[in-house]
Write a protein that holds these residues in place. Sequence first.
Motif, PDB file in Angstrom:
ATOM      1  N   UNK A  84       0.828  -1.209   0.000  1.00 59.08           N
ATOM      2  CA  UNK A  84       0.000   0.000   0.000  1.00 59.08           C
ATOM      3  C   UNK A  84       0.861   1.258   0.000  1.00 59.08           C
ATOM      4  N   UNK A  85       1.935   1.236   0.762  1.00 58.17           N
ATOM      5  CA  UNK A  85       2.858   2.374   0.805  1.00 58.17           C
ATOM      6  C   UNK A  85       3.437   2.643  -0.585  1.00 58.17           C
ATOM      7  N   UNK A  86       3.878   1.592  -1.272  1.00 59.38           N
ATOM      8  CA  UNK A  86       4.455   1.771  -2.598  1.00 59.38           C
ATOM      9  C   UNK A  86       3.392   2.140  -3.631  1.00 59.38           C
ATOM     10  N   UNK A  87       2.165   1.673  -3.453  1.00 59.04           N
ATOM     11  CA  UNK A  87       1.083   2.093  -4.345  1.00 59.04           C
ATOM     12  C   UNK A  87       0.835   3.588  -4.192  1.00 59.04           C
ATOM     13  N   UNK A  88       0.895   4.080  -2.963  1.00 56.05           N
ATOM     14  CA  UNK A  88       0.748   5.514  -2.719  1.00 56.05           C
ATOM     15  C   UNK A  88       1.852   6.302  -3.393  1.00 56.05           C
TER      16      UNK A  88
END
Length: 97
Positions: A84-88
Amino acid sequence: MTPSEHLLVCLAEESSEVVKAVAKALRFGLHDKYDGYADGKTNIEAIRHELHDLMAVIEMVNDEVWDVLPFDRSLIEQKKSKVCQFMGHARVNGSIQ
């Protein structure tokens, strides 16, 4: 080759089949039907099928090689958070809409 080694090769093969099915879906779309599938599966159906095959081998590896199941939920949640962090980050950079 030992049974454990055989199962590890199967694990590698099934993992690569998931990768191939996902790559086809990314190239041609989730709902495209590839003529190479004799049963007329869509790419999403092929991914689902390959994931089931992979899970079957994971269970066999678990029984034969080492005890990896049940999975460590904290490690799974850590990975989800990281994804999720990298998607952000990708969204901020414009690679995800």
